[in-house]
Every structure is written in structure tokens, then in C-alpha cells.
Enzyme design. Structure first.
Site, short mmCIF file in Angstrom:
data_model
loop_
_atom_site.label_atom_id
_atom_site.label_comp_id
_atom_site.label_asym_id
_atom_site.label_seq_id
_atom_site.Cartn_x
_atom_site.Cartn_y
_atom_site.Cartn_z
CD GLU A 139 -2.79 1.27 2.41
OE1 GLU A 139 -3.99 0.97 2.26
OE2 GLU A 139 -2.29 1.62 3.49
CB ALA A 151 -2.97 11.01 9.11
CB ILE A 153 -2.74 14.44 15.68
CG1 ILE A 153 -1.53 15.37 15.59
CG2 ILE A 153 -3.55 14.74 16.94
CD1 ILE A 153 -0.51 15.21 16.70
CG HIS A 155 -1.97 6.01 14.06
ND1 HIS A 155 -2.72 4.96 13.60
CD2 HIS A 155 -0.83 5.47 14.56
CE1 HIS A 155 -2.07 3.82 13.80
NE2 HIS A 155 -0.92 4.10 14.38
#
Length: 229
Positions: A139, A151, A153, A155
């Protein structure tokens, strides 16, 4: 198979290492041509075993289907300065013959309800092993620096709340995501000004290095010893 995790994950690490070199090479080619590089920097990782096991339970993935059903065991992240760069990178990846794109998910045009934005590409990438060629799912996420900040933060908070965010925090994250995207749009509006300034800065910096190198060379005497100022 997955019983010997080190052996199982070794080809994925090879895929990540090879792709990092190739993607960073794309950036250097743009720089060599004195063109704006749509790639700011590249990171990559192989999913930790604990995360793989957790996802197998959460997504009901059987061990004998792990290679086919888990797309992000090998993961690359490409960071860009501008939203326009993201789509240029995607076009560049589509043109490559060393990987096959299987799936694309545009979470920029179609942001997730949480506020998450990124462009996800699932590719089939062949690695050459002593036992022969092995094609692996990898990916690749392409996003701007502000999208990545949001993203990262989100996560971190997800570990604390296990995805069950309080309503107030969820609303704040969503507003923060919109603010980050607004910043990206503002930067796109003045993109030409920014790129011109960056080019001038890079030229000035390289010119300063050349002047310093000439000065250092002039201070070197005939014996090869550096002179004292």
C-alpha cells in the site's frame, strides 16, 4: 507461512527497501532537471507482527489468506507539498512498469467522515528472491504534510480511545481536518510564488557553497596544507 514471522516478513521488508530507493530516485531526477519535485520525502515500514495479528482478528482474515487479504503489510508513504503534487505522483506511479496498480482510493476528493484525507494506492510489486519471483501487495499512501500531521495525531489518539472517540473530540478532529485542508488549498493558491521563492533560496544556498569552496581552495598552499586565516 505466518508461523515463522521473520521468514514471512522478509520479502515485505525487501519490497519496502526497494520501493523507497526507487521513489526517492524519482525525486532526485526532478531535482537534477531543476524542476519542482512533487515528492517531498518518502517513508516506509513493514507492519509489526502485533498489528498484523490484531487486524487479522478485527477483519476476520485467515492465516492462509493473509498475503491476499491484507494489503498494507508493506507500506510506503509519500509526502508532498501541494495537493496538485499528489495527483502528479499518482500519474507517475500509473506509468511505471515495475509495479501493477490494483486499487486506488481517493480520500482527498472523498474525505472520510473523521476528516482523514490521503490518496491510497494498492500495488502488486515483484521481489526477486533466491527461490524466484514473489509478487506482494503493497500500500502506498500519498498525502500533503498537513494531511500527514492530522493523520499522525488522529492515529495517536486512536490508541488511547481504541477508535471510540468522545463526541466533542471527534468534532474537533473533524474541524481540524477541514482546517488542514483549507491550509492546503491556500498554499495551492500561492503555489507559483512559493516555488519561485524556493528556487531562489536553493540557488542562493548552492551559490554560497560554491563561494565557500573557492575560498577554501584559495587558502590551500602548494604543499596541500590548508592555510590559516
Amino acid at each position: 507461512m505466518a508461523e515463522n514471522w521473520r521468514h514471512f516478513l522478509l520479502p515485505y521488508q525487501q519490497a519496502v527497501d526497494e520501493l523507497k530507493i526507487k521513489l526517492r530516485g524519482m525525486r532526485k531526477q526532478f531535482q537534477d532537471l531543476n524542476q519542482h519535485a512533487p515528492i517531498e520525502f518518502v517513508t516506509g515500514r513493514v507492519k509489526p507482527v502485533d498489528s498484523i495479528k490484531e487486524k487479522m482478528v478485527r477483519r476476520h482474515i485467515e492465516q492462509d489468506r493473509l498475503e491476499q487479504d491484507m494489503q498494507d503489510i508493506a507500506g510506503l508513504r509519500i509526502m508532498c507539498q501541494f495537493v496538485e503534487d499528489i495527483y502528479q505522483v499518482v500519474d507517475l506511479l500509473r506509468q511505471r512498469s515495475d509495479m501493477t496498480i490494483l486499487e486506488e482510493r481517493d480520500y482527498i476528493t472523498n474525505a472520510k467522515p473523521s476528516g482523514y484525507r490521503s490518496y491510497h494506492i494498492v500495488v502488486e510489486y515483484p521481489v526477486q528472491l533466491v527461490s524466484g519471483e514473489k509478487k506482494l501487495l503493497t500500500e502506498i499512501q500519498v498525502r500533503t504534510l498537513s494531511m500527514n500531521f492530522w493523520a499522525t495525531i488522529e492515529h495517536s489518539l486512536n490508541y488511547k480511545y481504541q477508535g471510540d472517540f468522545p463526541n466533542d473530540l471527534s468534532a474537533r478532529l473533524q474541524r481540524a481536518g477541514e482546517a488542514a485542508f483549507k491550509l492546503d488549498n491556500e498554499m495551492s493558491e500561492i503555489r507559483e510564488e512559493i516555488q519561485e521563492a524556493q528556487n531562489l533560496f536553493s540557488y542562493g544556498k548552492s551559490n554560497s557553497w560554491s563561494i565557500q569552496e573557492n575560498q577554501d581552495h584559495e587558502q590551500t598552499d602548494d604543499t596541500g596544507q590548508t592555510g590559516q586565516s
